[in-house]
Design a protein around this motif. Sequence first.
Motif, mmCIF file in Angstrom:
data_model
loop_
_atom_site.group_PDB
_atom_site.id
_atom_site.type_symbol
_atom_site.label_atom_id
_atom_site.label_comp_id
_atom_site.label_asym_id
_atom_site.label_seq_id
_atom_site.Cartn_x
_atom_site.Cartn_y
_atom_site.Cartn_z
ATOM 1 N N ARG B 33 0.915 -5.537 -16.182
ATOM 2 C CA ARG B 33 1.242 -4.416 -15.291
ATOM 3 C C ARG B 33 0.275 -4.400 -14.090
ATOM 4 O O ARG B 33 0.660 -4.081 -12.979
ATOM 5 N N ARG B 34 -0.947 -4.763 -14.363
ATOM 6 C CA ARG B 34 -1.949 -4.855 -13.297
ATOM 7 C C ARG B 34 -1.564 -5.961 -12.300
ATOM 8 O O ARG B 34 -1.667 -5.786 -11.091
ATOM 9 N N ARG B 35 -1.084 -7.084 -12.858
ATOM 10 C CA ARG B 35 -0.627 -8.189 -11.988
ATOM 11 C C ARG B 35 0.577 -7.745 -11.163
ATOM 12 O O ARG B 35 0.699 -8.092 -10.002
ATOM 13 N N LEU B 36 1.462 -6.982 -11.796
ATOM 14 C CA LEU B 36 2.654 -6.491 -11.083
ATOM 15 C C LEU B 36 2.225 -5.595 -9.912
ATOM 16 O O LEU B 36 2.751 -5.717 -8.798
ATOM 17 N N ALA B 37 1.249 -4.720 -10.181
ATOM 18 C CA ALA B 37 0.751 -3.829 -9.117
ATOM 19 C C ALA B 37 0.174 -4.641 -7.968
ATOM 20 O O ALA B 37 0.416 -4.343 -6.788
ATOM 21 N N ARG B 38 -0.564 -5.678 -8.313
ATOM 22 C CA ARG B 38 -1.170 -6.532 -7.279
ATOM 23 C C ARG B 38 -0.092 -7.229 -6.459
ATOM 24 O O ARG B 38 -0.165 -7.302 -5.228
ATOM 25 N N PHE B 39 0.936 -7.717 -7.162
ATOM 26 C CA PHE B 39 2.029 -8.417 -6.482
ATOM 27 C C PHE B 39 2.769 -7.461 -5.530
ATOM 28 O O PHE B 39 3.040 -7.806 -4.370
ATOM 29 N N ILE B 40 3.070 -6.268 -6.027
ATOM 30 C CA ILE B 40 3.787 -5.285 -5.177
ATOM 31 C C ILE B 40 2.935 -4.950 -3.955
ATOM 32 O O ILE B 40 3.435 -4.889 -2.824
ATOM 33 N N ALA B 41 1.645 -4.757 -4.181
ATOM 34 C CA ALA B 41 0.747 -4.384 -3.068
ATOM 35 C C ALA B 41 0.685 -5.497 -2.025
ATOM 36 O O ALA B 41 0.765 -5.237 -0.814
ATOM 37 N N LEU B 42 0.561 -6.727 -2.479
ATOM 38 C CA LEU B 42 0.479 -7.847 -1.520
ATOM 39 C C LEU B 42 1.799 -8.023 -0.777
ATOM 40 O O LEU B 42 1.814 -8.304 0.427
ATOM 41 N N ALA B 43 2.910 -7.845 -1.505
ATOM 42 C CA ALA B 43 4.233 -7.977 -0.874
ATOM 43 C C ALA B 43 4.420 -6.890 0.188
ATOM 44 O O ALA B 43 5.038 -7.124 1.233
ATOM 45 N N ALA B 44 3.885 -5.707 -0.098
ATOM 46 C CA ALA B 44 4.015 -4.613 0.881
ATOM 47 C C ALA B 44 3.076 -4.806 2.065
ATOM 48 O O ALA B 44 3.372 -4.382 3.183
ATOM 49 N N ALA B 45 1.924 -5.440 1.815
ATOM 50 C CA ALA B 45 0.925 -5.573 2.889
ATOM 51 C C ALA B 45 1.300 -6.668 3.886
ATOM 52 O O ALA B 45 0.974 -6.561 5.076
ATOM 53 N N ALA B 46 1.987 -7.710 3.415
ATOM 54 C CA ALA B 46 2.278 -8.850 4.298
ATOM 55 C C ALA B 46 3.043 -8.457 5.570
ATOM 56 O O ALA B 46 2.621 -8.828 6.684
#
Lengths: 288, 354
Positions: B33-46
């Motif tokens: 779930r932590r990895r998912l949060a990181r992935f969502i955050a990076l996808a939103a930041a790009a």
Amino acid sequence: MKLGTPLAVAAMALVLAVAASPDVPVLSWHPAAGGVLAGLAVLFVVSLVDRRAPRRLVALGAACLALALGYDSVRGEKGEITLGPGQGTRTFDEVGPGGRALGLHPLGTALAFEDLQPDGAVTLADQDASRRIRVSPARAQTVSGYRIGDPRRVPSGGTRLLVRVADGVASEATMREGETARIADLDVTVEQYFPDFALENNQPFSRSDEPRNPAALLRVQRGASSWRAFVIRAMPGIHRPEGLDRTLTLVDIVPDEAARLSVSREPAALLAALGVLVAAVGVAWSRW
Amino acid sequence: MSALGLTAVVCGLTLLAASVVAATAAADGRLERRRLARFIALAAAAPLLLLLSRPGAQSFVGFAVAAALAGPQPLALALAASAAVLAGVIPTAGVASVAQLLAGVTGALAAHAVGRSVWSHLAAEREPAGRDAAWTASAAGAGACGLVLAVGGPGVLRWDYVALPGGASAHAWDAGLVLALTLLSSLAGALLLGADALAATETSSVSPLARMLGRRALLLAAGLAFIAAFLVAAVAGWIDGLLRPQAMDVAGLVAAVGLIGCAVPALLAERVCGDAFEEQQEATVLSRLVVVLALAAMFAGGIEGWLRAGTYLTPLTQRLLSAALVGFAASETTRLRTLARVLTLGAVGWALVR
């Protein structure tokens, strides 16, 4: 309490942080505030000095920065000049620490206003050096040792009136109170301007200097004939003096704009930059 | 609103979702779930990097991107969501500034330091039988109250919101009503949870009813703040572009949603997983880094001020100096570290939004 304890250092840093903020005008609270802060800055620097090299570096950086800020507040100069069309100056309005007005200060040269451009840039003529300088919001310039920049548009207080004369074909001209302009084949003079027109005992007067209801008394001449006409912006197209085959309209008023520029001389700027860099290196080098 | 602005708003909402996922991951300790949060955050930041071309938005883009890159920390991501929305709706006037960008990155790291400090505090307190996440949830509710009051001003107390689109004042009773309800709801949540946490002695909760009501009041406040953000944006005319104060209002309400959103999962889970010592170590390193970056931003701001305004002592450099000093104080002290880091975040945030 010992000066070098973390609590004392943190407390001094917090007080200096409050004093450094432009939103808390500490220096204007009391004439002695500057001296107290200078003393506190010295204590802060002394408290940072210990045997560790990174800490000494932070102390050195803080000392350079404090020295630069102190020197620039005592020996530096800061102020503003406001110039409108056709104006020039050899002085600027100096302000001291805390924003106190110190009066006029010589600029060391003669500056004349030349142009105010739509992008906010101002062109000035440095008359002593016989050169033109362009000061824009993105670029300050150095004039006889002073940095001049940050141009802002400000109302100069004057107003121009846009008057239209129509006889099928409309012609327009702008003029100030007392000025005469040639519009079509007429000489039109603004005899009197009422920014906030009102009537009292059938006499026109202005309720305020704000252009809420602008009106003007015009004198119109064509050859040997002359007329007087009263025009109100709120009633366009109805002013036709008897015997004149033209309609006069006060279309709008155009406030005159001047440019206000910041003037500063900060001899210790390089020392301040060096202090910040050294302090940053010292903090980065400290034990993590 | 431009396509770029709309993209930033969508990215902001995605970061908000990432913040909630990260808070859930922190509560249950699940790595995926932590990895998912990181992935969502990076996808939103790009996509936010596209907004670097907008001078007025650079600092907020810097904040949002740095917060996402530095890891899935719930509080930092919640504030990054607010910064992303602000980058999308704020007027684009101004000139490009490296100092602003660095200040944004500094703010993101300061938010990470606060978040890690708080999570370390929560994780440490779970080891013995003691207090729980009610304190932080109560503080989040109080923070949301403060944000709603900052957005609506005294008008909120009269169920009114006054916007100034194009310089003319416009009363929006619907936005005022929702803002007032948000205020009452978050205040109720903060008081109920705060009172419960204050009364707790050995057991984790004195009154399960107070805890349940406080939690629900906070969740209601988050929902209402979300609606209020849209109403405020609508009344301020977001189609034609918001003025700076209204853009700040919208971002403030998104921050309120984020604050509550990242505080409630820990409360629901009744626990926080994580290594308290490691979180505290990371917070200490980040605190030091905040000071270095604040000084670097001040250096850049001084040069920019000298070149543009003719003086190195611009309001931005003064505020950054102030933030660096507060950050230095926070990195010195060992007592009240979390509070000192919150002060640092406040000082950097103030330099960013002024």
